[in-house]
Design an enzyme around this catalytic site. Structure first.
Site, mmCIF file in Angstrom:
data_model
loop_
_atom_site.group_PDB
_atom_site.id
_atom_site.type_symbol
_atom_site.label_atom_id
_atom_site.label_comp_id
_atom_site.label_asym_id
_atom_site.label_seq_id
_atom_site.Cartn_x
_atom_site.Cartn_y
_atom_site.Cartn_z
ATOM 1 N NE ARG A 104 40.118 46.933 38.443
ATOM 2 C CZ ARG A 104 40.770 47.276 39.558
ATOM 3 N NH1 ARG A 104 40.289 48.219 40.355
ATOM 4 N NH2 ARG A 104 41.904 46.690 39.868
ATOM 5 C CG HIS A 131 43.382 41.806 40.896
ATOM 6 N ND1 HIS A 131 43.713 42.384 39.696
ATOM 7 C CD2 HIS A 131 43.552 42.777 41.838
ATOM 8 C CE1 HIS A 131 44.065 43.640 39.901
ATOM 9 N NE2 HIS A 131 43.979 43.902 41.176
ATOM 10 C CD GLN A 134 47.959 43.664 43.726
ATOM 11 O OE1 GLN A 134 47.361 44.625 43.295
ATOM 12 N NE2 GLN A 134 49.134 43.766 44.346
ATOM 13 C CG ASP A 219 41.468 42.192 48.816
ATOM 14 O OD1 ASP A 219 41.569 43.432 48.904
ATOM 15 O OD2 ASP A 219 40.873 41.619 47.882
ATOM 16 N NE ARG A 287 48.754 45.615 39.684
ATOM 17 C CZ ARG A 287 47.469 45.969 39.746
ATOM 18 N NH1 ARG A 287 46.941 46.281 40.910
ATOM 19 N NH2 ARG A 287 46.688 45.952 38.674
HETATM 20 N N1 NVA Z 1 38.952 42.247 46.235
HETATM 21 C C1 NVA Z 1 39.041 43.642 45.914
HETATM 22 C C2 NVA Z 1 40.340 43.938 45.242
HETATM 23 C C3 NVA Z 1 40.572 45.390 44.932
HETATM 24 C C4 NVA Z 1 41.873 45.628 44.239
HETATM 25 C C5 NVA Z 1 37.864 44.033 45.028
HETATM 26 O O1 NVA Z 1 37.521 43.264 44.118
HETATM 27 O O2 NVA Z 1 37.274 45.092 45.248
HETATM 28 N N1 CP Z 2 45.197 46.676 43.876
HETATM 29 C C1 CP Z 2 44.464 47.262 42.911
HETATM 30 O O1 CP Z 2 44.101 46.647 41.895
HETATM 31 O O2 CP Z 2 44.206 48.577 43.129
HETATM 32 P P1 CP Z 2 43.196 49.493 42.312
HETATM 33 O O3 CP Z 2 41.791 49.019 42.611
HETATM 34 O O4 CP Z 2 43.452 50.881 42.832
HETATM 35 O O5 CP Z 2 43.491 49.385 40.850
#
Ligand code: NVA
Ligand code: CP
Length: 306
Positions: A104, A131, A134, A219, A287
């Site tokens: 990540r 992502h 997800q 989101d 997930r």
């Molecule tokens: N768009 C959000 C998703 C978090 C799971 C981010 O990148 O922070």
């Molecule tokens: N939806 C998601 O990826 O959640 P986290 O940021 O908690 O991993």
């Protein structure tokens, strides 16, 4: 490098993706029935997190343990990665000791650079661009509740961010129509929009986008790394809140998804996660199951030591 990576939904064929989410349903059933299934005994997943996480970390870590393997959490703060060791060098070393990697990070190029030097499969656990994990969970959730998403209409409301880009790739791979409602200047990456052709339409009015939709998803308005833009975004995105009244304009059997974490009172109303049309808790649980299926797929059919 011969390893099979999962950096984007485009790294799999449509059939493989459907196979993974169907397998996710099966693995969920095995777990619910208390059946021990440990195909990844002795295998180790390395997880690099440059951004915060609850669901991604927990689902990958628990998933590996349930499959009989182990997962190691690697923070750039405590590894040489955070002190400037080249990404490619880290990939060579880490992939010589591990069986699969999850990353990540911010720039998507960090993941592609790592993957280019990795001997083992690399999974994108979220980048600024995408992502994909997800989306596996979201597609599994839709399949369980409503059957195939092929030919259905999906509305994405809010920011044209990493999640939205992955919804565009999902529209291509799972063959559905995607309507994106976002303020001017917050459209999804044009590279993804161009790839999707007429499967994606951009709207300004969220009411128009949700009309007749079978799935509505949103989101946060401020993604990780954009914190200094929060005040401006709160103002611009205010007309894009998903609430019960907006969902009333969608198909009568619409599902509402949110990848979480949620900001009640911002991108969603205070009560919409309690609405029977909302399936965010299922998505979060899926997930675990979808990524177990992904790990099984990549580690079983991906890299095999000579
Ligand atoms: N768009 C959000 C998703 C978090 C799971 C981010 O990148 O922070
Ligand atoms: N939806 C998601 O990826 O959640 P986290 O940021 O908690 O991993």
């Amino acid at each position: 490098m011969s390893a099979r990576h999962f950096l984007s939904l485009m790294d799999c064929t449509p059939d493989e993706l459907v196979g993974i989410i169907r397998r996710g349903v099966e693995l969920k059933d095995l777990r619910n029935r208390g059946v021990l299934f440990e195909p990844l005994k002795g295998r180790v997943l390395g997880m690099i997190f440059e951004k915060s996480s609850t669901r991604t970390r927990l689902s990958f870590e628990a998933g590996m343990i349930q499959l009989g393997g182990q997962a190691i959490f690697l923070s750039p703060r405590d590894t040489q990665l955070g002190r400037g060791e080249p990404i490619g060098d880290c990939a060579v070393v880490m992939s010589s000791m591990l069986d699969v990697m999850m990353i990540r990070t911010y720039a998507h190029s960090n993941i592609t650079e790592f993957a280019a030097s990795s001997r083992v499969p690399v999974i994108n656990g979220l980048s600024d661009d995408l992502h994909p994990c997800q989306l596996l969970a979201d597609m599994q959730t839709f399949l369980e509740r409503r059957g195939s998403i092929k030919g259905r209409t999906v509305a994405w409301i809010g920011d044209g961010n990493n999640m939205c880009n992955s919804y565009i790739e999902a529209a291509i791979q799972f063959d559905f129509q995607l309507r994106v409602a976002c303020p001017e200047g917050f459209e999804p990456n044009p590279r993804f929009v161009a790839l999707a052709g007429d499967r994606v339409q951009i709207f300004r009015d969220p009411k128009e986008a949700v009309r007749g939709a079978h799935l509505v998803s949103t989101d946060v308005w401020t993604s990780m790394g954009q914190e200094e833009e929060t005040a401006r975004r709160l103002k611009l995105f205010a007309p894009y809140q998903v609430n019960r009244e907006l969902l009333d304009l969608a198909a009568s059997d619409v599902l509402f998804m949110h990848c979480l974490p949620a900001h009640r009172g911002e991108e969603i109303s205070l009560d919409v996660l309690d609405d029977p049309r909302a399936v965010a808790w299922d998505q979060a649980e899926n997930r675990l199951h979808a990524q177990k299926a992904l790990l099984e797929f990549l580690v079983e059919t991906g890299y095999h030591p000579a």
